[in-house]
Design a protein around this motif. Structure first.
Motif, PDB file in Angstrom:
ATOM      1  N   ILE A   1       0.821  -1.333  -0.069  1.00  0.00           N
ATOM      2  CA  ILE A   1      -0.111   0.018   0.015  1.00  0.00           C
ATOM      3  C   ILE A   1       0.974   1.268   0.022  1.00  0.00           C
ATOM      4  O   ILE A   1       1.720   1.338   0.752  1.00  0.00           O
ATOM      5  CB  ILE A   1      -0.980  -0.151   1.266  1.00  0.00           C
ATOM      6  CG1 ILE A   1      -1.853  -1.030   1.133  1.00  0.00           C
ATOM      7  CG2 ILE A   1      -1.651   1.307   1.237  1.00  0.00           C
ATOM      8  CD1 ILE A   1      -2.557  -1.292   2.511  1.00  0.00           C
ATOM      9  N   LEU A   2       0.670   2.019  -0.887  1.00  0.00           N
ATOM     10  CA  LEU A   2       1.230   3.468  -0.993  1.00  0.00           C
ATOM     11  C   LEU A   2       0.438   4.655  -0.607  1.00  0.00           C
ATOM     12  O   LEU A   2      -0.852   4.631  -1.211  1.00  0.00           O
ATOM     13  CB  LEU A   2       1.811   3.884  -2.525  1.00  0.00           C
ATOM     14  CG  LEU A   2       2.513   4.899  -2.781  1.00  0.00           C
ATOM     15  CD1 LEU A   2       3.945   5.242  -1.587  1.00  0.00           C
ATOM     16  CD2 LEU A   2       2.846   5.315  -4.142  1.00  0.00           C
ATOM     17  N   ILE A   3       0.607   5.329   0.501  1.00  0.00           N
ATOM     18  CA  ILE A   3      -0.451   6.446   0.896  1.00  0.00           C
ATOM     19  C   ILE A   3       0.525   7.682   0.600  1.00  0.00           C
ATOM     20  O   ILE A   3       1.687   8.012   0.977  1.00  0.00           O
ATOM     21  CB  ILE A   3      -0.748   6.357   2.470  1.00  0.00           C
ATOM     22  CG1 ILE A   3      -1.194   4.890   2.754  1.00  0.00           C
ATOM     23  CG2 ILE A   3      -1.431   7.382   2.844  1.00  0.00           C
ATOM     24  CD1 ILE A   3      -1.220   4.496   3.962  1.00  0.00           C
ATOM     25  N   VAL A   4      -0.128   8.743  -0.114  1.00  0.00           N
ATOM     26  CA  VAL A   4       0.505   9.913  -0.657  1.00  0.00           C
ATOM     27  C   VAL A   4      -0.366  11.178  -0.077  1.00  0.00           C
ATOM     28  O   VAL A   4      -1.376  11.184  -0.284  1.00  0.00           O
ATOM     29  CB  VAL A   4       0.841   9.840  -2.137  1.00  0.00           C
ATOM     30  CG1 VAL A   4       1.476  11.049  -2.406  1.00  0.00           C
ATOM     31  CG2 VAL A   4       1.580   8.785  -2.607  1.00  0.00           C
ATOM     32  N   ASN A   5       0.307  12.154   0.615  1.00  0.00           N
ATOM     33  CA  ASN A   5      -0.179  13.381   0.771  1.00  0.00           C
ATOM     34  C   ASN A   5      -0.123  14.232  -0.511  1.00  0.00           C
ATOM     35  O   ASN A   5       1.037  14.779  -0.498  1.00  0.00           O
ATOM     36  CB  ASN A   5       0.382  13.878   2.090  1.00  0.00           C
ATOM     37  CG  ASN A   5       0.043  15.491   2.388  1.00  0.00           C
ATOM     38  OD1 ASN A   5      -0.947  15.567   2.342  1.00  0.00           O
ATOM     39  ND2 ASN A   5       0.893  16.290   2.855  1.00  0.00           N
ATOM     40  N   THR A   6      -1.334  14.193  -1.033  1.00  0.00           N
ATOM     41  CA  THR A   6      -1.407  15.117  -2.239  1.00  0.00           C
ATOM     42  C   THR A   6      -2.947  15.533  -2.631  1.00  0.00           C
ATOM     43  O   THR A   6      -3.620  14.875  -2.258  1.00  0.00           O
ATOM     44  CB  THR A   6      -0.801  14.319  -3.429  1.00  0.00           C
ATOM     45  OG1 THR A   6      -0.779  15.091  -4.610  1.00  0.00           O
ATOM     46  CG2 THR A   6      -1.557  13.116  -3.832  1.00  0.00           C
ATOM     47  N   VAL A   7      -2.782  16.432  -3.262  1.00  0.00           N
ATOM     48  CA  VAL A   7      -4.300  16.713  -4.198  1.00  0.00           C
ATOM     49  C   VAL A   7      -4.550  15.971  -5.469  1.00  0.00           C
ATOM     50  O   VAL A   7      -5.726  16.234  -5.898  1.00  0.00           O
ATOM     51  CB  VAL A   7      -4.206  18.203  -4.183  1.00  0.00           C
ATOM     52  CG1 VAL A   7      -4.247  19.051  -2.790  1.00  0.00           C
ATOM     53  CG2 VAL A   7      -3.495  18.760  -5.070  1.00  0.00           C
ATOM     54  N   ARG A   8      -3.734  15.403  -5.814  1.00  0.00           N
ATOM     55  CA  ARG A   8      -3.727  14.565  -6.999  1.00  0.00           C
ATOM     56  C   ARG A   8      -4.550  13.434  -6.800  1.00  0.00           C
ATOM     57  O   ARG A   8      -4.664  12.977  -5.824  1.00  0.00           O
ATOM     58  CB  ARG A   8      -2.053  14.214  -7.594  1.00  0.00           C
ATOM     59  CG  ARG A   8      -1.375  15.594  -7.834  1.00  0.00           C
ATOM     60  CD  ARG A   8       0.168  15.483  -8.098  1.00  0.00           C
ATOM     61  NE  ARG A   8       0.462  14.251  -8.913  1.00  0.00           N
ATOM     62  CZ  ARG A   8       1.726  13.964  -9.080  1.00  0.00           C
ATOM     63  NH1 ARG A   8       2.759  14.509  -8.362  1.00  0.00           N
ATOM     64  NH2 ARG A   8       1.880  12.835  -9.724  1.00  0.00           N
ATOM     65  N   SER A   9      -4.980  12.878  -8.108  1.00  0.00           N
ATOM     66  CA  SER A   9      -5.705  11.603  -8.041  1.00  0.00           C
ATOM     67  C   SER A   9      -4.894  10.557  -7.900  1.00  0.00           C
ATOM     68  O   SER A   9      -3.461  10.627  -8.155  1.00  0.00           O
ATOM     69  CB  SER A   9      -6.592  11.526  -9.337  1.00  0.00           C
ATOM     70  OG  SER A   9      -5.733  11.354 -10.380  1.00  0.00           O
TER      71      SER A   9
END
Length: 139
Positions: free
Chosen positions: A92-100
């Motif tokens: 699982i990759l969790i990214v802090n971003t507003v991107r989809s």
């Protein structure tokens, strides 16, 4: 055993988050490790930090090369560091971003599970402190 690799920048709370996760796991009766790895200690410098959590004693004492989960606190690191390096195919990759999710997947090429969260945006503005880890741990 669950292994987690955190990617952040100095001052964003990656090391604190690792310590909190380890303490929470220990409070739940698990065995846990939490440790950082970073170069020059300065605000804004790239930081990696790691967690291991297991129901049995953990005897490993090395950095984590094949995590189950990778957490990216600062999306600008995706252009500097291969945040998916070694991440298990079913990880699982969790990214802090507003991107989809589709945009993140396209930019890094990871085919496993990806989750995005805007942890710096509106929560940070309403608290007056744009810390990407604050929504994870609470005010």
């Amino acid at each position: 055993m669950i292994e987690v690799r955190w990617h952040g920048r100095g001052g964003q709370g990656a090391v604190t988050s690792v310590e909190l996760l380890a303490m929470a796991a220990i409070d739940e009766g698990k065995y846990a490790q939490g440790f950082p790895s970073f170069g020059p200690e300065r605000r804004g410098a790239p930081v990696e930090a790691f967690n291991r959590v297991d129901s049995r004693q953990i005897k490993l004492r090395s950095r984590i090369y094949n995590p189950d989960v990778a957490v990216v606190l600062d999306e600008s690191l995706m252009g500097l560091v291969n945040v998916a390096a070694g991440l298990k195919p079913d990880g699982i990759l969790i990214v802090n971003t507003v991107r989809s999710v589709a945009e993140v997947r396209k930019s890094i090429g990871y085919k496993g599970k990806i989750f995005t969260v805007d942890a710096t945006g509106s929560p940070g503005r309403s608290w007056g402190c744009p810390s990407p880890t604050r929504p994870c741990w609470g005010p």
